[in-house]
Design an enzyme around this catalytic site. Structure first.
Site, short mmCIF file in Angstrom:
data_model
loop_
_atom_site.label_atom_id
_atom_site.label_comp_id
_atom_site.label_asym_id
_atom_site.label_seq_id
_atom_site.Cartn_x
_atom_site.Cartn_y
_atom_site.Cartn_z
N CYS A 39 0.82 -1.22 0.00
CA CYS A 39 0.00 0.00 0.00
C CYS A 39 0.85 1.26 0.00
CB CYS A 39 -0.94 0.00 1.20
SG CYS A 39 -2.05 -1.42 1.21
N HIS A 61 -3.40 7.39 1.61
CA HIS A 61 -3.78 6.03 1.22
C HIS A 61 -5.13 5.73 1.86
CE1 HIS A 61 -4.05 1.82 0.75
NE2 HIS A 61 -3.69 1.52 1.99
N ASN A 110 -10.15 -0.47 0.05
CA ASN A 110 -8.69 -0.34 0.06
C ASN A 110 -8.13 -0.98 -1.22
OD1 ASN A 110 -5.94 -0.54 0.47
ND2 ASN A 110 -6.11 -1.23 2.60
O1 UT7 Z 1 -3.64 -0.80 3.60
C1 UT7 Z 1 -2.65 -1.33 4.41
C2 UT7 Z 1 -2.90 -1.09 5.78
N1 UT7 Z 1 -4.13 -1.68 6.26
C3 UT7 Z 1 -4.81 -1.02 7.15
O2 UT7 Z 1 -4.47 0.09 7.43
C4 UT7 Z 1 -5.92 -1.71 7.90
C5 UT7 Z 1 -5.76 -1.41 9.38
N2 UT7 Z 1 -6.76 -2.01 10.25
C6 UT7 Z 1 -8.06 -1.68 10.18
O3 UT7 Z 1 -8.48 -0.93 9.33
C7 UT7 Z 1 -8.97 -2.23 11.25
O4 UT7 Z 1 -8.19 -2.84 12.25
C8 UT7 Z 1 -10.03 -3.25 10.71
C9 UT7 Z 1 -11.06 -2.53 9.85
C10 UT7 Z 1 -9.32 -4.32 9.92
C11 UT7 Z 1 -10.76 -3.89 11.88
O5 UT7 Z 1 -11.36 -2.91 12.71
P1 UT7 Z 1 -11.11 -2.93 14.29
O6 UT7 Z 1 -11.93 -1.87 14.87
O7 UT7 Z 1 -9.63 -2.89 14.52
O8 UT7 Z 1 -11.74 -4.31 14.70
P2 UT7 Z 1 -11.03 -5.58 15.37
O9 UT7 Z 1 -10.13 -6.26 14.42
O10 UT7 Z 1 -10.50 -5.19 16.72
O11 UT7 Z 1 -12.29 -6.52 15.60
C12 UT7 Z 1 -13.36 -6.15 16.49
C13 UT7 Z 1 -14.36 -7.27 16.48
C14 UT7 Z 1 -13.74 -8.65 16.71
O12 UT7 Z 1 -14.66 -9.43 17.45
P3 UT7 Z 1 -14.49 -9.62 19.05
O13 UT7 Z 1 -13.14 -10.22 19.23
O14 UT7 Z 1 -14.57 -8.22 19.61
O15 UT7 Z 1 -15.64 -10.49 19.40
C15 UT7 Z 1 -13.63 -9.22 15.32
O16 UT7 Z 1 -13.64 -10.64 15.30
O17 UT7 Z 1 -14.99 -7.33 15.19
C16 UT7 Z 1 -14.88 -8.68 14.67
N3 UT7 Z 1 -14.80 -8.59 13.24
C17 UT7 Z 1 -15.88 -8.52 12.44
N4 UT7 Z 1 -17.19 -8.51 12.72
C18 UT7 Z 1 -18.05 -8.41 11.69
C19 UT7 Z 1 -13.68 -8.56 12.45
N5 UT7 Z 1 -14.03 -8.45 11.14
C20 UT7 Z 1 -15.40 -8.44 11.12
C21 UT7 Z 1 -16.34 -8.35 10.09
N6 UT7 Z 1 -17.65 -8.34 10.41
N7 UT7 Z 1 -15.98 -8.24 8.79
#
Ligand code: UT7
Length: 302
Positions: free
Chosen positions: A96, A229, A259
């Site tokens: 990215c 980005h 993305n």
């Molecule tokens: O481009 C290169 C760089 N990439 C990025 O910059 C991406 C960086 N990261 C992010 O954008 C975010 O971390 C995400 C969008 C990937 C995730 O958001 P988050 O607020 O960090 O959520 P999380 O990973 O902490 O997950 C929170 C909860 C988890 O459940 P529990 O453990 O709280 O029960 C996940 O299992 O959300 C759950 N979860 C989902 N739920 C519904 C993870 N993905 C999903 C989903 N739908 N698609």
């Protein structure tokens, strides 16, 4: 094609939009390769610049999803555009972070070699790396391409840039598989520790943006537009806030494209140029972070 909640996983449009700002993505059809998307974007940028292909004497494609292991996608773009002048053509793989890397390299080549006109493309078919059973990644990434043309000039253009990488964080975002012995050895899909990338992204983008501003003797208030980005609206807004840049000056296309890795900045730039937001003379700050990890920022006067 737009794709919201994915097929076999527990997710919702509401979760995806509220956590990432993404509502739509575009996936290339099975017949289209990254070089097709890249060549189409290149043709549109040439038309916008009023140039024909003879003018191009460097092609750089930032991509992590090349058509093949080799030849480079940039060489395939050269062929698809019918460029026969023997100009240099190569790919940059900084995921990215790739487009900021590619622009910086093109600028350095214009300043330091006989290159006069560079075609710099960010192009990805990231959908092919997605595991549709992994809800932490498959709802985020999409396909696309964008292109810019950089020309040698006495007028200001690229004002300054900074690039960084730290391979000690290579585990938090990767496609571990490799081609070996006639197949893919290991996992062929994107794996990401989202929260770890999220945290690292905001501090890296903040620091490198300040670094570039200082290098150019500019303050954040001198920038008319921030074109980051497009990974996650929460990262983009938090970084802009930390930099003291109002959300009104943040160019965001993440809702429409998701993305698209190295393609996201040129796609956002294209939209902001065509809708009249970025005007001649405007100062634009771009920044990106990607797997590796790589990160960088670049200041430009339009
Ligand atoms: O481009 C290169 C760089 N990439 C990025 O910059 C991406 C960086 N990261 C992010 O954008 C975010 O971390 C995400 C969008 C990937 C995730 O958001 P988050 O607020 O960090 O959520 P999380 O990973 O902490 O997950 C929170 C909860 C988890 O459940 P529990 O453990 O709280 O029960 C996940 O299992 O959300 C759950 N979860 C989902 N739920 C519904 C993870 N993905 C999903 C989903 N739908 N698609």
């Amino acid at each position: 094609m737009s794709l919201l909640a994915s097929r076999d996983i527990e997710t919702s449009d509401e979760w995806i939009y509220s956590r990432s700002g993404i509502q739509f993505r575009h996936f290339a059809d099975d017949q289209s390769q990254t070089s097709d998307l890249a060549a189409a974007a290149a043709s549109r940028s040439l038309a916008a610049a009023g140039l024909n292909t003879d003018a191009i004497d460097l092609i750089i494609v930032a991509t992590t999803t090349p058509d093949a292991v080799f030849p480079g996608t940039a060489c395939l773009v050269q062929r698809k555009l019918g460029i026969r002048n023997g100009c240099a053509a190569f790919d940059i793989q900084a995921v990215c972070g790739g487009f900021v890397y590619a622009l910086t390299v093109a600028d350095a080549m214009i300043r330091g070699t006989s290159v006069k006109t560079a075609l710099v493309i960010g192009a990805e078919t990231f959908s092919r790396l997605l595991d549709f059973r992994d809800r932490g990644t498959c709802v985020l990434f999409g396909d696309g391409a964008g292109a810019v043309i950089l020309r040698s000039s006495d007028e200001p253009g690229i004002l300054g840039a900074a690039l960084h990488a730290d391979g000690h964080h290579s585990e938090i975002l990767k496609v571990p598989g490799r081609i070996s012995g006639g197949g893919v050895l290991g996992d062929p899909f994107v794996r990401m520790d989202g929260p770890a990338v999220f945290k690292l992204a905001i501090s890296a983008l903040h620091e490198v943006s300040e670094e570039v501003a200082t290098k150019c003797s500019l303050s954040m208030s001198d920038f008319d537009w921030l074109v980051p980005h497009q990974a996650n609206i929460r990262i983009m807004e938090a970084t802009a806030r930390k930099l003291g840049i109002s959300a009104n000056y943040l160019v965001s296309t993440v809702r429409e494209h998701g993305n698209t890795s190295a393609a996201s900045i040129p796609l956002a730039l294209d939209q902001a140029y065509r809708d009249g937001r970025i005007c001649r003379g405007d100062k634009v700050l771009m920044h990106a972070v990607g797997a590796g990890v790589t990160w960088g920022a670049l200041a430009m006067q339009a």
